[in-house]
Design a protein around this motif. Structure first.
Motif, mmCIF file in Angstrom:
data_model
loop_
_atom_site.group_PDB
_atom_site.id
_atom_site.type_symbol
_atom_site.label_atom_id
_atom_site.label_comp_id
_atom_site.label_asym_id
_atom_site.label_seq_id
_atom_site.Cartn_x
_atom_site.Cartn_y
_atom_site.Cartn_z
ATOM 1 N N LEU A 23 0.949 -0.870 -0.205
ATOM 2 C CA LEU A 23 0.544 -0.125 0.463
ATOM 3 C C LEU A 23 0.495 1.173 -0.141
ATOM 4 O O LEU A 23 0.595 2.449 -0.695
ATOM 5 C CB LEU A 23 -1.517 0.065 1.735
ATOM 6 N N ARG A 24 2.062 1.288 0.913
ATOM 7 C CA ARG A 24 2.922 2.359 1.016
ATOM 8 C C ARG A 24 4.089 1.765 0.583
ATOM 9 O O ARG A 24 4.881 1.953 1.761
ATOM 10 C CB ARG A 24 2.405 3.386 2.538
ATOM 11 N N PRO A 25 4.312 2.100 -0.857
ATOM 12 C CA PRO A 25 6.189 1.403 -0.949
ATOM 13 C C PRO A 25 7.319 1.879 -0.352
ATOM 14 O O PRO A 25 7.993 1.818 -1.000
ATOM 15 C CB PRO A 25 5.907 0.977 -2.216
ATOM 16 N N GLU A 26 6.331 3.453 -0.357
ATOM 17 C CA GLU A 26 7.545 4.824 0.020
ATOM 18 C C GLU A 26 7.792 4.626 1.870
ATOM 19 O O GLU A 26 9.109 5.449 1.663
ATOM 20 C CB GLU A 26 7.379 5.793 -0.188
ATOM 21 N N ALA A 27 7.270 3.776 1.938
ATOM 22 C CA ALA A 27 7.408 3.834 3.493
ATOM 23 C C ALA A 27 8.251 3.098 4.216
ATOM 24 O O ALA A 27 8.532 2.006 3.716
ATOM 25 C CB ALA A 27 5.905 3.639 4.795
ATOM 26 N N GLU A 28 8.788 3.661 5.549
ATOM 27 C CA GLU A 28 9.798 2.531 6.182
ATOM 28 C C GLU A 28 9.186 1.816 7.277
ATOM 29 O O GLU A 28 8.111 2.380 7.675
ATOM 30 C CB GLU A 28 10.471 2.629 6.307
ATOM 31 N N ILE A 29 9.157 0.436 7.248
ATOM 32 C CA ILE A 29 8.557 -0.591 8.451
ATOM 33 C C ILE A 29 8.947 -1.165 9.154
ATOM 34 O O ILE A 29 10.550 -1.398 8.745
ATOM 35 C CB ILE A 29 7.892 -1.655 7.318
ATOM 36 N N PHE A 30 8.858 -0.861 10.058
ATOM 37 C CA PHE A 30 9.881 -1.234 11.381
ATOM 38 C C PHE A 30 8.960 -2.781 12.433
ATOM 39 O O PHE A 30 8.187 -2.547 12.947
ATOM 40 C CB PHE A 30 10.096 -0.361 12.268
ATOM 41 N N PRO A 31 9.407 -3.718 12.076
ATOM 42 C CA PRO A 31 8.520 -4.749 12.095
ATOM 43 C C PRO A 31 8.982 -5.344 13.842
ATOM 44 O O PRO A 31 10.430 -5.270 13.349
ATOM 45 C CB PRO A 31 8.436 -6.283 11.913
ATOM 46 N N TYR A 32 8.617 -5.867 14.509
ATOM 47 C CA TYR A 32 8.860 -6.704 16.305
ATOM 48 C C TYR A 32 7.499 -7.653 16.722
ATOM 49 O O TYR A 32 6.140 -7.149 16.873
ATOM 50 C CB TYR A 32 9.393 -4.960 16.874
ATOM 51 N N THR A 33 8.441 -8.584 16.857
ATOM 52 C CA THR A 33 7.394 -9.608 17.731
ATOM 53 C C THR A 33 7.563 -8.890 19.092
ATOM 54 O O THR A 33 6.442 -9.832 20.150
ATOM 55 C CB THR A 33 7.803 -10.948 17.922
ATOM 56 N N TRP A 34 8.645 -8.399 19.940
ATOM 57 C CA TRP A 34 8.260 -7.580 21.233
ATOM 58 C C TRP A 34 7.956 -6.873 21.674
ATOM 59 O O TRP A 34 8.734 -5.946 20.948
ATOM 60 C CB TRP A 34 9.723 -8.821 21.855
ATOM 61 N N PRO A 35 7.748 -6.280 22.397
ATOM 62 C CA PRO A 35 6.953 -5.091 22.934
ATOM 63 C C PRO A 35 7.460 -4.398 23.304
ATOM 64 O O PRO A 35 8.146 -2.304 22.704
ATOM 65 C CB PRO A 35 5.846 -5.164 23.764
ATOM 66 N N ASP A 36 9.099 -4.602 23.943
ATOM 67 C CA ASP A 36 10.087 -4.153 24.691
ATOM 68 C C ASP A 36 10.968 -3.413 23.876
ATOM 69 O O ASP A 36 11.291 -2.101 23.345
ATOM 70 C CB ASP A 36 10.803 -4.653 26.008
ATOM 71 N N GLU A 37 10.828 -4.362 22.425
ATOM 72 C CA GLU A 37 11.854 -3.968 21.784
ATOM 73 C C GLU A 37 11.464 -2.339 20.329
ATOM 74 O O GLU A 37 11.901 -1.380 19.925
ATOM 75 C CB GLU A 37 12.339 -5.058 20.684
ATOM 76 N N ALA A 38 10.169 -2.873 20.012
ATOM 77 C CA ALA A 38 9.281 -1.990 19.340
ATOM 78 C C ALA A 38 9.480 -0.665 20.725
ATOM 79 O O ALA A 38 9.067 0.458 19.527
ATOM 80 C CB ALA A 38 7.469 -2.291 19.033
ATOM 81 N N LEU A 39 8.797 -0.706 21.590
ATOM 82 C CA LEU A 39 9.762 0.676 21.976
ATOM 83 C C LEU A 39 10.944 1.568 22.150
ATOM 84 O O LEU A 39 11.058 2.342 22.279
ATOM 85 C CB LEU A 39 8.877 0.669 24.044
ATOM 86 N N GLU A 40 11.847 0.202 22.655
ATOM 87 C CA GLU A 40 13.106 1.206 22.039
ATOM 88 C C GLU A 40 13.297 1.815 21.078
ATOM 89 O O GLU A 40 14.351 3.278 20.457
ATOM 90 C CB GLU A 40 14.237 0.123 22.274
ATOM 91 N N SER A 41 12.258 1.376 19.966
ATOM 92 C CA SER A 41 13.126 1.033 18.251
ATOM 93 C C SER A 41 12.170 3.046 18.580
ATOM 94 O O SER A 41 12.605 3.788 17.493
ATOM 95 C CB SER A 41 12.533 0.416 17.709
ATOM 96 N N ALA A 42 11.067 2.678 18.764
ATOM 97 C CA ALA A 42 10.204 4.151 18.842
ATOM 98 C C ALA A 42 10.927 5.238 19.279
ATOM 99 O O ALA A 42 10.652 6.526 19.047
ATOM 100 C CB ALA A 42 9.442 3.851 20.084
ATOM 101 N N LYS A 43 12.055 5.273 20.190
ATOM 102 C CA LYS A 43 12.753 6.000 20.912
ATOM 103 C C LYS A 43 13.864 6.144 19.941
ATOM 104 O O LYS A 43 13.794 7.484 20.197
ATOM 105 C CB LYS A 43 13.060 5.595 22.001
ATOM 106 N N ALA A 44 13.985 5.958 19.070
ATOM 107 C CA ALA A 44 15.622 6.346 18.363
ATOM 108 C C ALA A 44 14.824 6.428 17.017
ATOM 109 O O ALA A 44 15.785 7.122 16.126
ATOM 110 C CB ALA A 44 16.118 4.946 18.349
ATOM 111 N N HIS A 45 13.284 6.565 16.550
ATOM 112 C CA HIS A 45 13.051 7.211 15.020
ATOM 113 C C HIS A 45 11.721 7.584 15.088
ATOM 114 O O HIS A 45 10.472 7.509 15.825
ATOM 115 C CB HIS A 45 12.703 5.395 14.371
#
Length: 268
Positions: A23-45
């Protein structure tokens, strides 16, 4: 545009990420199976939209949403669920931010549209508590003759339909001042002004009057605070630690919302 995708089932995670890439080929996707890792990624990006599985081990999607909003107040949240009975009412109302597994391109595209265009409401009376307190009837602001009349309604909205006695309301509005005869007379004036303002706006049905008690009928109006407590994504997106900022008695409630631990809304 950056999308955060969190699901503890790898197959479902890949499916949502794949749909987003188409749907959005220009977008960057950040997939995670662990919520804590996702939260850290959100802090950095930078993150624009988060797709969160509701049922995850260790931390639910609702709990993760609260933490994400503290890190990225402007991030949009879309919840994903595998339980049809949990989401069917939301779909019927075209609520913003709910997807039923397995996700489809059409459903994801629709929810992205809702996220950016806002959530429609079928109720003619709207009560806004985040970023200040305001009431609208048919899209027009309700005008109050006295600031205390408006504050009285705000206090009743905060109580979510629970009856409030005259003494309780007086103590809240005047910070535990002594309930004197002159104070009672002034309070009656405030109440009269509130009733008059609601009648003028043809919104008097939101007020319920009993014997020496008052309340609001939560079913008669839409309120961002009430939807927040139900886990509504649009309300979660709107809250930025700014609940009824003008009123000192609302400070405790604002703190509660800031540290709110979500519970799964009751299934209808």
């Amino acid at each position: 545009m950056n999308f955060l995708v969190v699901d503890d089932e790898p197959l479902q995670l890949r499916e949502i990420a794949s749909v987003l890439r188409r749907l959005r080929p220009e977008a960057e996707i950040f997939p995670y199976t662990w919520p804590d890792e996702a939260l850290e990624s959100a802090k950095a990006h930078p993150m624009d939209v988060a797709f969160l599985d509701i049922q995850m081990g260790g931390m639910t999607g609702l709990e993760l949403a609260v933490r994400l909003k503290k890190v990225k107040p402007d991030i949009h949240i879309i919840f994903v669920t595998g339980y049809a009975d949990y989401a069917v009412d939301a779909f019927a109302m075209h609520a913003t931010g709910y997807l039923l597994k397995p996700v489809t391109e059409e459903a994801v595209s629709r929810e992205l549209t809702f996220v950016y265009s806002g959530r429609p409401s079928e109720k003619r009376i709207q009560v806004k508590t985040f970023g200040g307190f305001d009431v609208y009837a048919d899209g027009q602001p309700v005008r109050f003759g006295r600031a205390k009349a408006k504050e009285l309604l705000a206090y009743l909205v905060d109580r979510r339909g629970s009856s409030v006695t005259t003494g309780e309301a007086y103590a809240a509005l005047f910070e535990d001042a002594e309930d004197t005869p002159s104070g009672k007379s002034y309070f009656r004036t405030i109440l009269h002004e509130l009733i008059a303002a609601l009648k003028k706006a043809q919104a008097e049905e939101i007020l319920v009057k009993g014997h020496n008690s008052f309340a609001v009928d939560p079913e008669t109006f839409d309120c961002d605070y009430y939807r927040f407590l139900q886990g509504d994504p649009a309300a979660v997106n709107a809250f930025q630690n700014d609940y009824m900022q003008s009123y000192s008695w609302a400070e405790i409630r604002n703190a509660e919302l800031d540290f709110w631990e979500y519970r799964e809304p009751e299934r209808r």
